[in-house]
Design an enzyme around this catalytic site. Sequence first.
Site, short mmCIF file in Angstrom:
data_model
loop_
_atom_site.label_atom_id
_atom_site.label_comp_id
_atom_site.label_asym_id
_atom_site.label_seq_id
_atom_site.Cartn_x
_atom_site.Cartn_y
_atom_site.Cartn_z
N HIS A 82 3.02 2.44 2.11
CA HIS A 82 3.38 3.11 3.35
C HIS A 82 4.21 2.16 4.21
CE1 HIS A 82 -0.72 1.60 4.86
NE2 HIS A 82 0.18 0.98 5.58
N ASN B 217 0.81 -1.22 0.00
CA ASN B 217 0.00 0.00 0.00
C ASN B 217 0.85 1.27 0.00
OD1 ASN B 217 -2.51 -1.35 0.04
ND2 ASN B 217 -2.32 -1.71 2.24
N CYS C 20 3.61 7.25 7.31
CA CYS C 20 4.74 7.90 6.67
C CYS C 20 5.16 7.10 5.45
CB CYS C 20 5.91 8.09 7.63
SG CYS C 20 6.62 6.57 8.27
#
EC number: 3.1.2.-
Length: 411
Positions: free
Chosen positions: A316, A314, A351
Site C-alpha cells: 500500500h 505491504n 490506497c
Amino acid sequence: MVATSATSSFFPVPSSSLDPNGKGNKIGSTNLAGLNSAPNSGRMKVKPNAQAPPKINGKKVGLPGSVDIVRTDIETSHPAPRTFINQLPDWSMLLAAITTIFLAAEKQWMMLDWKPRRSDMLVDPFGIGRIVQDGLVFRQNFSIRSYEIGADRSASIETVMNHLQETALNHVKTAGLLGDGFGSTPEMFKKHLIWVVTRMQVVVDKYPTWGDVVEVDTWVSQSGKNGMRRDWLVRDCNTGETLTRASSVWVMMNKLTRRLSKIPEEVRGEIEPYFVNSDPVLAEDSRKLTKLDDKTADYVRSGLTPRWSDLDVNQHVNNVKYIGWILESAPVGIMERQKLKSMTLEYRRECGRDSVLQSLTAVSGCDIGNLATAGDVECQHLLRLQDGAEVVRGRTEWSSKTPTTTWGTAP
C-alpha cells in the site's frame, strides 16, 4: 623394492662396493676436472658455472673440460633426474617482498588520522542508531543531504517525515523485534498482522538546512486497549535545539483481509516491555477536521496516481506519500511565502497501486488574493478516491518565512 628405487632417484644411496674400512672406489680420479676431494668429507663439490650434462636419445653426452658434480666417498648409479618443478625459478623471495610492501602500506593507511577536524562534524552520522535511556528510547542521527532540501534551501516536510519513519523501523529492528514484515514483530508475522497509522500530529519549530546533522529520538507507549502511540523528538546535534515534535497513533490490521484487528496477547507480550509511561510529546489537537467537498474547497487537484516506487512492502502507499499529495492542491503562493509549522492528519483508508485520487484544499485565516501579505494561514485538506471515499483528512498551519538570501548570478 619400488620404494627403494623411488627414493634412490632423489637421494644418494650408498654403494654396495664400499669396503669394510669405509673406503669406497671412486668414479674418476681426484684430479678429474681439477677437483680434489677432501678425505671422508661425504660432501658434494660443485664446479663454478657448471652445467648439467646434456642428453641425446637418453644418453649423456660429455662436454670437454666440464664435469658438473663430483661426489666423494658416495657413489650413485644414476644422477637425480631434472623435473619441471625443480627447473622453475624460486619466486618465494619475490612474493615475500611483495607481501612485506603491502603489509607496510596497510599499516600506514590504518595509522592515518581520520578524526573530524571540526566540532560540528560527526564520525558516523549515518549509523543505524542505538538504544538509550534504560533501553526504552531509540536514537539515530541523520545528515541533511543536498537532494533533501527544497527551493528555500531547507529540508522539506517529506524529508522530516521520512526520518521519523526510518527511526521507527530501526527501533523495532534494533530491539530484536523485527519479523519478516515491514515493522512487524515475529508473532505479528505469524498472524499476518501489520501496523497502520490512524493519526499523525507534527509541529516543526525549525527546519534544518543542507549539511546539518539532526538527532531523532523515538519511543512507544500504550494508546487505549488496542493501539500504540509513537512519539518523536528531533534536535540539532550541535546546539541541542528542538526542531520537530511529533506524535502518532497506530493500530493493527490483518494483511490478508485488510481489516483492523485487536492486539493478540502473544503480540502484546512482545511489545509491552518497550512501552514508556509518559505523556505525549505533543498535546493532542482535539479540533475536528473538516470534511471538504467540491463546493467548500478552494483548490482541487485531480488525477493523482501512485507509482510503483510509492508502494511499501505491504503493497500500500507509503504514509509519507500522502503528505505530498495533500500539498499538491495547496496554492503556490503559500508554498513560496509561507512555511509549514504544524500538521494534523487522520488516515481513514489505504490506497493501492491502481487508485486514482483527488486532492482538495481550503484556505482560511486570510484572503486568497492577498497571500503575499498574509501572516499565519490555516488550510483544510482532503485526499479522496474518485468515487468519493475519504483517504486522509488534514489540517496545516503556516507562518511567514524568514527572508533569506536567494541564489543569483554574478554581474
